[in-house]
Design an enzyme around this catalytic site. Structure first.
Site, PDB file in Angstrom:
ATOM      1  N   GLY A  19      46.665  42.009  41.214  1.00 33.77           N
ATOM      2  CA  GLY A  19      46.946  40.632  40.824  1.00 33.77           C
ATOM      3  C   GLY A  19      46.562  40.374  39.381  1.00 33.77           C
ATOM      4  N   THR A  20      47.222  39.398  38.787  1.00 29.76           N
ATOM      5  CA  THR A  20      46.952  39.035  37.396  1.00 29.76           C
ATOM      6  C   THR A  20      47.723  37.762  37.069  1.00 29.76           C
ATOM      7  OG1 THR A  20      46.941  39.874  35.132  1.00 29.76           O
ATOM      8  CG2 THR A  20      48.888  40.323  36.416  1.00 29.76           C
TER       9      THR A  20
END
Length: 218
Positions: A19-20
């Protein structure tokens, strides 16, 4: 006798979720890129302060999402190819050229790589530009968001973006979007990295979490 699959932990066969939050926006005369700094593998945070804004050339950067290893590999390959290209032609490369290289690598190895890069920068022909690259896609956009945190801020960026924003307004736009995404998305967090690029070059900035803006629900 138990088979090998019956004694193997379930988490070993699951796809690792990453995730980011990444974002880029263009203004008259340049671009602003931003990202959070958290690198996650499933429920674990493996790096709290990774800079996901990688230089491809002096005035061209990319924002990384997906597999950190895959994204960094693409960025390093394109960085090398652009260095060679700029030496051969005797001038700085175009932003579209950098984005096209990223697109070609992403498409050629789409079955092996898991990465999405936003390419943005400034060049002498077209000024500030933002390109979205995903598999075989190459699309020029006024702004772009990506990563798991982007799903939490689509409403915000659609409502707040407007044509003709100044450099300062774009920087505030990026910081606010990152702050909101980091507050909602468990896979985004840490500090906020910003890069502002114009004809004079690139200026990098790191904003600690305690200096990010506060919204009413925080």
């Amino acid at each position: 006798m138990l088979g090998e699959s019956s004694i193997q932990p379930e988490w070993l066969s699951e796809e690792v979720k990453t995730g980011t939050t990444i974002i880029a926006i263009g203004f008259e005369g340049g671009v602003v890129l931003g990202s959070d700094s958290r690198v996650s593998a499933g429920a674990s945070v493996v790096n709290r302060v990774m800079n996901k804004l990688s230089p491809l050339h002096d005035k061209i950067y990319c924002a990384l999402s997906g597999s950190a290893a895959d994204a960094q590999t693409i960025a390093e390959i394109v960085n090398y190819q652009l260095d060679v290209h700029s030496i051969e032609v005797g001038e700085d490369p175009l932003v579209r050229s950098a984005a096209t290289l990223v697109k070609n690598i992403s498409y050629k190895y789409k079955e092996e790589l898991s990465a999405h890069l936003i390419v943005a920068g400034w060049d002498r022909r077209a000024g500030g530009q933002v390109f979205v690259t995903l598999d075989g896609l190459l699309s020029k956009q006024p702004f772009a968001v990506g990563g798991s945190g982007s799903s939490y801020i689509y409403g915000f960026v659609d409502a707040e973006y407007r044509k003709g924003m100044t450099k300062k307004e774009c920087q505030e736009f990026v910081v606010n979007a990152l702050t909101l995404a980091m507050g909602r998305d468990g896979s985004s967090g840490g500090v906020a990295y910003l890069v502002t690029i114009d004809q004079d070059g690139a200026v990098e900035r790191c904003i600690p979490g305690n200096e990010l803006p506060t919204f009413f629900d925080q």
